[in-house]
Design an enzyme around this catalytic site. Structure first.
Site, short mmCIF file in Angstrom:
data_model
loop_
_atom_site.label_atom_id
_atom_site.label_comp_id
_atom_site.label_asym_id
_atom_site.label_seq_id
_atom_site.Cartn_x
_atom_site.Cartn_y
_atom_site.Cartn_z
N SER A 12 0.84 -1.20 0.00
CA SER A 12 0.00 0.00 0.00
C SER A 12 0.88 1.25 0.00
O SER A 12 1.70 1.44 -0.90
CB SER A 12 -0.94 -0.04 1.20
OG SER A 12 -1.97 0.91 1.09
N ASP A 37 -0.43 -4.77 -3.59
CA ASP A 37 -1.78 -4.19 -3.67
C ASP A 37 -1.84 -2.67 -3.60
O ASP A 37 -2.56 -2.09 -2.78
CB ASP A 37 -2.69 -4.80 -2.60
CG ASP A 37 -4.15 -4.81 -3.07
OD1 ASP A 37 -4.40 -5.29 -4.18
OD2 ASP A 37 -5.02 -4.33 -2.33
N HIS A 166 -7.33 -6.14 0.89
CA HIS A 166 -6.23 -5.22 0.60
C HIS A 166 -4.94 -5.66 1.29
O HIS A 166 -3.85 -5.51 0.74
CB HIS A 166 -6.63 -3.81 1.06
CG HIS A 166 -5.55 -2.80 0.91
ND1 HIS A 166 -4.85 -2.59 -0.27
CD2 HIS A 166 -5.02 -1.91 1.80
CE1 HIS A 166 -3.96 -1.64 -0.10
NE2 HIS A 166 -4.04 -1.21 1.15
#
Length: 205
Positions: A12, A37, A166
């Protein structure tokens, strides 16, 4: 050279940090880049929601178990065993006149002015890294146009992780570790004597 191998791995916002570091010239060499991700397009689209997301979560918890319960109940991370490992490091125990509580170690809103700058141009920077690259996504629908075209041209390795949220490395830790190990072995970054003998993934320099 014969020095230690350097592989950057980030999830992230940490993925954006890894990509920017790989392009900064501050490292003498980068042997591999793994991003978990995060892609520029969807990250920028989600930025307006991040502030309210952070503001709406509790500022403190009565116990570590309560914090784990809260995050697990929201479905942010599905693997409770992983939460029990990762959550305590994000909190700090505070004692005051009201008693003991666990509060977030980092005030993420303090970093808000920098968010857009971390993500803008990320796809181009990722593709510009002259080392084997692995992008792991919870769903290929998160890919933006630039990455989709580059992936079709074989400029990086893409790994889809269906069923994960996520936080793919927490929801599917073994599968994530296996995928990274395979990537490192396939590209000769590490020696995996018991691993499959696969041809190296093409690197477009």
């Amino acid at each position: 050279g014969g020095g230690p191998k350097v592989v950057l791995v980030g999830h992230s916002m940490g993925g954006a940090v890894a990509v920017n570091l790989a392009n900064s010239g501050r490292l003498r060499h980068v042997d591999g880049l793994v991003v978990l991700d995060v892609v520029e397009g969807t990250a920028l689209l989600n930025l307006p929601h991040m502030t309210s997301f952070i503001q709406n979560r509790p500022t403190s918890f009565k116990s570590l178990v309560a914090a784990v319960d809260y995050i697990h109940s929201r479905g942010e991370i599905k693997n409770r065993a992983s939460l029990e490992i990762s959550v305590p490091a994000q909190l700090v125990k505070v004692d005051d006149s009201a008693g003991s509580a666990f509060r977030w170690r980092t005030n993420l809103l303090d970093t808000e002015p920098h968010w857009r700058g971390w993500f803008e141009g990320m796809s181009g920077k990722f593709l510009a890294v002259k080392a084997p690259k692995l992008l792991m996504l919870a769903g290929v629908d998160r890919m933006d146009r630039e990455l989709t075209i580059a992936q079709m041209q074989g400029k990086f390795q893409l790994r889809n992780m269906p069923g994960a949220g996520h936080h793919i490395h927490e929801d599917k830790p073994k599968e994530t570790a296996d995928a990274i190990a395979s990537f490192l072995g396939r590209n000769g970054i590490v020696d995996l004597p018991n691993g499959p003998k696969l041809p190296p993934f093409p690197v477009h320099r």
